[in-house]
Design an enzyme around this catalytic site. Sequence first.
Site, mmCIF file in Angstrom:
data_model
loop_
_atom_site.group_PDB
_atom_site.id
_atom_site.type_symbol
_atom_site.label_atom_id
_atom_site.label_comp_id
_atom_site.label_asym_id
_atom_site.label_seq_id
_atom_site.Cartn_x
_atom_site.Cartn_y
_atom_site.Cartn_z
ATOM 1 N N THR A 162 4.699 -8.220 -3.989
ATOM 2 C CA THR A 162 4.762 -8.536 -5.421
ATOM 3 C C THR A 162 4.054 -7.441 -6.226
ATOM 4 O OG1 THR A 162 4.976 -10.873 -5.005
ATOM 5 C CG2 THR A 162 4.104 -10.249 -7.160
ATOM 6 N N ARG A 168 -5.270 1.551 4.145
ATOM 7 C CA ARG A 168 -4.219 2.091 5.035
ATOM 8 C C ARG A 168 -4.332 1.382 6.368
ATOM 9 N NH1 ARG A 168 -6.191 6.951 6.466
ATOM 10 N NH2 ARG A 168 -4.225 7.668 7.389
ATOM 11 N N CYS A 169 -3.168 1.064 6.957
ATOM 12 C CA CYS A 169 -3.234 0.447 8.290
ATOM 13 C C CYS A 169 -3.935 1.391 9.238
ATOM 14 C CB CYS A 169 -1.832 0.130 8.786
ATOM 15 S SG CYS A 169 -0.751 1.556 8.829
ATOM 16 N N THR A 170 -3.727 2.708 9.038
ATOM 17 C CA THR A 170 -4.290 3.709 9.932
ATOM 18 C C THR A 170 -5.659 4.218 9.478
ATOM 19 O OG1 THR A 170 -2.852 5.200 8.742
ATOM 20 C CG2 THR A 170 -2.151 4.620 10.965
ATOM 21 N N ASP A 216 9.041 -18.265 2.997
ATOM 22 C CA ASP A 216 9.570 -19.113 4.067
ATOM 23 C C ASP A 216 11.069 -19.328 3.899
ATOM 24 O OD1 ASP A 216 7.092 -19.218 5.049
ATOM 25 O OD2 ASP A 216 6.719 -21.353 4.652
ATOM 26 N N GLU A 239 5.249 -3.910 11.969
ATOM 27 C CA GLU A 239 4.119 -2.973 11.842
ATOM 28 C C GLU A 239 3.010 -3.763 11.175
ATOM 29 O OE1 GLU A 239 6.247 1.267 10.803
ATOM 30 O OE2 GLU A 239 5.485 0.085 9.153
ATOM 31 N N LYS A 291 12.633 -7.049 0.416
ATOM 32 C CA LYS A 291 11.631 -7.816 -0.339
ATOM 33 C C LYS A 291 10.356 -6.959 -0.377
ATOM 34 C CE LYS A 291 8.427 -11.176 -1.148
ATOM 35 N NZ LYS A 291 7.472 -10.277 -1.838
ATOM 36 N N ASN A 309 0.785 -1.243 0.000
ATOM 37 C CA ASN A 309 0.000 0.000 0.000
ATOM 38 C C ASN A 309 0.816 1.293 0.000
ATOM 39 O OD1 ASN A 309 0.768 -0.443 2.657
ATOM 40 N ND2 ASN A 309 -1.109 0.396 3.526
ATOM 41 N N TYR A 310 2.031 1.237 0.552
ATOM 42 C CA TYR A 310 2.935 2.402 0.481
ATOM 43 C C TYR A 310 4.293 1.865 0.051
ATOM 44 C CZ TYR A 310 -0.251 5.529 3.047
ATOM 45 O OH TYR A 310 -1.310 6.310 3.430
HETATM 46 P P1 NAP Z 1 0.865 -9.077 3.485
HETATM 47 O O1 NAP Z 1 0.050 -9.943 2.625
HETATM 48 O O2 NAP Z 1 1.150 -9.500 4.874
HETATM 49 O O3 NAP Z 1 2.251 -8.863 2.709
HETATM 50 C C1 NAP Z 1 3.269 -8.060 3.267
HETATM 51 C C2 NAP Z 1 4.614 -8.495 2.702
HETATM 52 O O4 NAP Z 1 4.917 -9.814 3.178
HETATM 53 C C3 NAP Z 1 4.650 -8.586 1.188
HETATM 54 O O5 NAP Z 1 5.911 -8.181 0.735
HETATM 55 C C4 NAP Z 1 4.443 -10.071 0.932
HETATM 56 O O6 NAP Z 1 4.920 -10.514 -0.318
HETATM 57 C C5 NAP Z 1 5.269 -10.643 2.061
HETATM 58 N N1 NAP Z 1 4.962 -12.045 2.376
HETATM 59 C C6 NAP Z 1 3.827 -12.744 2.136
HETATM 60 N N2 NAP Z 1 3.954 -14.013 2.585
HETATM 61 C C7 NAP Z 1 5.188 -14.110 3.129
HETATM 62 C C8 NAP Z 1 5.910 -15.163 3.773
HETATM 63 N N3 NAP Z 1 5.406 -16.364 3.947
HETATM 64 N N4 NAP Z 1 7.164 -14.904 4.200
HETATM 65 C C9 NAP Z 1 7.710 -13.685 4.040
HETATM 66 N N5 NAP Z 1 7.079 -12.641 3.446
HETATM 67 C C10 NAP Z 1 5.830 -12.858 3.000
HETATM 68 O O7 NAP Z 1 0.235 -7.591 3.581
HETATM 69 P P2 NAP Z 1 -0.298 -6.643 2.411
HETATM 70 O O8 NAP Z 1 -1.559 -7.194 1.869
HETATM 71 O O9 NAP Z 1 0.822 -6.335 1.457
HETATM 72 O O10 NAP Z 1 -0.607 -5.310 3.240
HETATM 73 C C11 NAP Z 1 -1.767 -5.138 3.970
HETATM 74 C C12 NAP Z 1 -1.557 -5.376 5.441
HETATM 75 O O11 NAP Z 1 -0.443 -4.603 5.913
HETATM 76 C C13 NAP Z 1 -2.730 -4.919 6.291
HETATM 77 O O12 NAP Z 1 -2.954 -5.842 7.320
HETATM 78 C C14 NAP Z 1 -2.255 -3.581 6.852
HETATM 79 O O13 NAP Z 1 -2.918 -3.170 8.026
HETATM 80 C C15 NAP Z 1 -0.814 -3.866 7.070
HETATM 81 N N6 NAP Z 1 -0.059 -2.618 7.137
HETATM 82 C C16 NAP Z 1 0.385 -2.228 8.365
HETATM 83 C C17 NAP Z 1 1.071 -1.016 8.480
HETATM 84 C C18 NAP Z 1 1.548 -0.541 9.810
HETATM 85 O O14 NAP Z 1 2.368 0.362 9.806
HETATM 86 N N7 NAP Z 1 1.093 -1.064 10.931
HETATM 87 C C19 NAP Z 1 1.285 -0.234 7.354
HETATM 88 C C20 NAP Z 1 0.821 -0.684 6.135
HETATM 89 C C21 NAP Z 1 0.152 -1.881 6.029
HETATM 90 P P3 NAP Z 1 3.881 -10.834 -1.525
HETATM 91 O O15 NAP Z 1 3.285 -9.534 -1.909
HETATM 92 O O16 NAP Z 1 4.769 -11.418 -2.538
HETATM 93 O O17 NAP Z 1 2.874 -11.793 -0.988
HETATM 94 O O1 G3P Z 2 -0.743 1.922 6.023
HETATM 95 C C1 G3P Z 2 0.447 2.636 5.906
HETATM 96 C C2 G3P Z 2 0.669 3.683 6.979
HETATM 97 O O2 G3P Z 2 2.004 4.008 6.985
HETATM 98 C C3 G3P Z 2 -0.257 4.855 6.821
HETATM 99 O O3 G3P Z 2 0.347 6.071 6.788
HETATM 100 O O4 G3P Z 2 0.362 8.504 6.789
HETATM 101 O O5 G3P Z 2 -1.521 7.300 5.695
HETATM 102 O O6 G3P Z 2 -1.328 7.313 8.168
HETATM 103 P P1 G3P Z 2 -0.586 7.370 6.861
#
Ligand code: NAP
Ligand code: G3P
Length: 478
Positions: A183, A286-288, A218, A253, A180, A157-158
């Site tokens: 994708t 967005r996570c937030t 993995d 995060e 990494k 997302n970012y």
């Molecule tokens: P995601 O599916 O968990 O993927 C995140 C990253 O992990 C990607 O690079 C993904 O690669 C990789 N990944 C997937 N399976 C893996 C494995 N088995 N081993 C190692 N890496 C692996 O999350 P997303 O859909 O990209 O993002 C959405 C999530 O992120 C939401 O839950 C959101 O709240 C959270 N988020 C949190 C924050 C924060 O600051 N708290 C900020 C932004 C987003 P692939 O794309 O190749 O699968």
């Molecule tokens: O979900 C990504 C997180 O970094 C959100 O940032 O600035 O939109 O609250 P912001």
Amino acid sequence: MENTFYKGSAYINGKFVDSEKTIPVISTIDGSTIGSVAALSKKDIDMAFEGAHLAFNLWRNLTPEMRIKKIKEFAEYFIAEKEFLATLMSYEIGKSYNDALKEVERSYENIFETIEVYEKEFVNPSVIGPEVNKIKGKTGYFYNVPVGVVLAIAPFNYPINLGLAKIIPTLLVGNTIVFKPATQGSLVSSQLAKYFDQANFIAGVFNLVTGKGSEIGDYILENKRIQGATFTGSSDIGFKLASKLPMKPLVLELGGKDAAIVTNNADVELAAKEIIKGAFGYSGQRCTAIKRVLVTKEIADDLLIHLIKEAQKLKVGNPLNNPDITPLIDRKAVDFNIDLIDDAINHGANLVYGGNIEGYNLLRHTILDNVSTKSKLAWEEPFGPVLPIIRVSTINEAIAIANASEYGLQGSVFTKDLEEARTIAKYLDTGTVNINRGSSRGPDIFPFIGIKKSGFGVQGIRDSLKAMTRVKGIVENE
Ligand code: NAP
Ligand code: G3P
């Protein structure tokens, strides 16, 4: 940009690497194939970590000034292509062009803020290291030193902001990195490798590995060279990473379910504006994002009128035309959100706005009223434009529901009574509480904290510098 096919190469030990097997990158705008990303082999992954390992001593032994100079060179190559990066992001992850451009500019500014904090607080020996302790005939010098090879994993997302918020502080303090990206987000991330290459970094200092997390993830996590890891993404993958890397410095995060609590003393118009902006910015991805509203029954009707009025102002469409609501990252995300909407309705919720799909993966922003705490939408993270309103009888009930979530990223309180706001803020179990504003990661110099299922460790410009260092002591004896 149109009709251009982008090849997302990996970057290992100072060389761009392509693979026989590739993953197609599908445009979020219309489903066309806009490029492909290398699906690296296990051997390639091993080479990336070996490169990072071999480069570590060279990079950490440069002076801080030399590392800063290199990072500034990178920053200038990066910002020179900001319009191109923003356009590519619109195609690849469906972010509106203006928001994508803001992301690039914010990241550029962050680089210099990070350098400033590093120079002021990490390089100056009188502040951090060496700290001199003289006691019992011993003089101890305690330094902050880099941890070694760091694995950084970012979500879709970012891709630029969350990528660089990990890469820059990690490198500045003297670590090397294997990055990494998600994708869907790898095309724009592979551009970062180009700028590191142009800035002529020591081979192996920055490595970019690509491939599906479900296939290669993995294997990456098992690499013995990893000395620390910084991850942003879903809680499930974050937990997996933590279990595979015990006893290593980790920053996680993860997901969120940020609540906005609206009390009887709220400025309802302001609350509605902030909630709509917070819930639907980048279509809720967005996570937030504000992911639930907890409002007292007395003012719920009034709030709802204003929420709908604000929702009607949002534009929906092609990211390149700068609307508010854009297509979701993929069809799976749309289906997941539709399922949450149906389940909420089956549990008695009223669909009061949106709920329909309008074009390729584009779900109109949706508001559901009277959402039951028995429905999945009360607890799960939609990561899409779906906002549940949960009516409560008392503020204590609102706090109890907010705290019953497995997540603990941020929360908001809307009230004109500052004492009331402070009291509620004190009782909310989240990393941060925002008073009369939606949740937000920024300003980026603030610590960014997730508790419970939302994270581990602290991010932010200062904290990210600290996160990938360890303390080393040298004791001289009289
Ligand atoms: P995601 O599916 O968990 O993927 C995140 C990253 O992990 C990607 O690079 C993904 O690669 C990789 N990944 C997937 N399976 C893996 C494995 N088995 N081993 C190692 N890496 C692996 O999350 P997303 O859909 O990209 O993002 C959405 C999530 O992120 C939401 O839950 C959101 O709240 C959270 N988020 C949190 C924050 C924060 O600051 N708290 C900020 C932004 C987003 P692939 O794309 O190749 O699968
Ligand atoms: O979900 C990504 C997180 O970094 C959100 O940032 O600035 O939109 O609250 P912001």
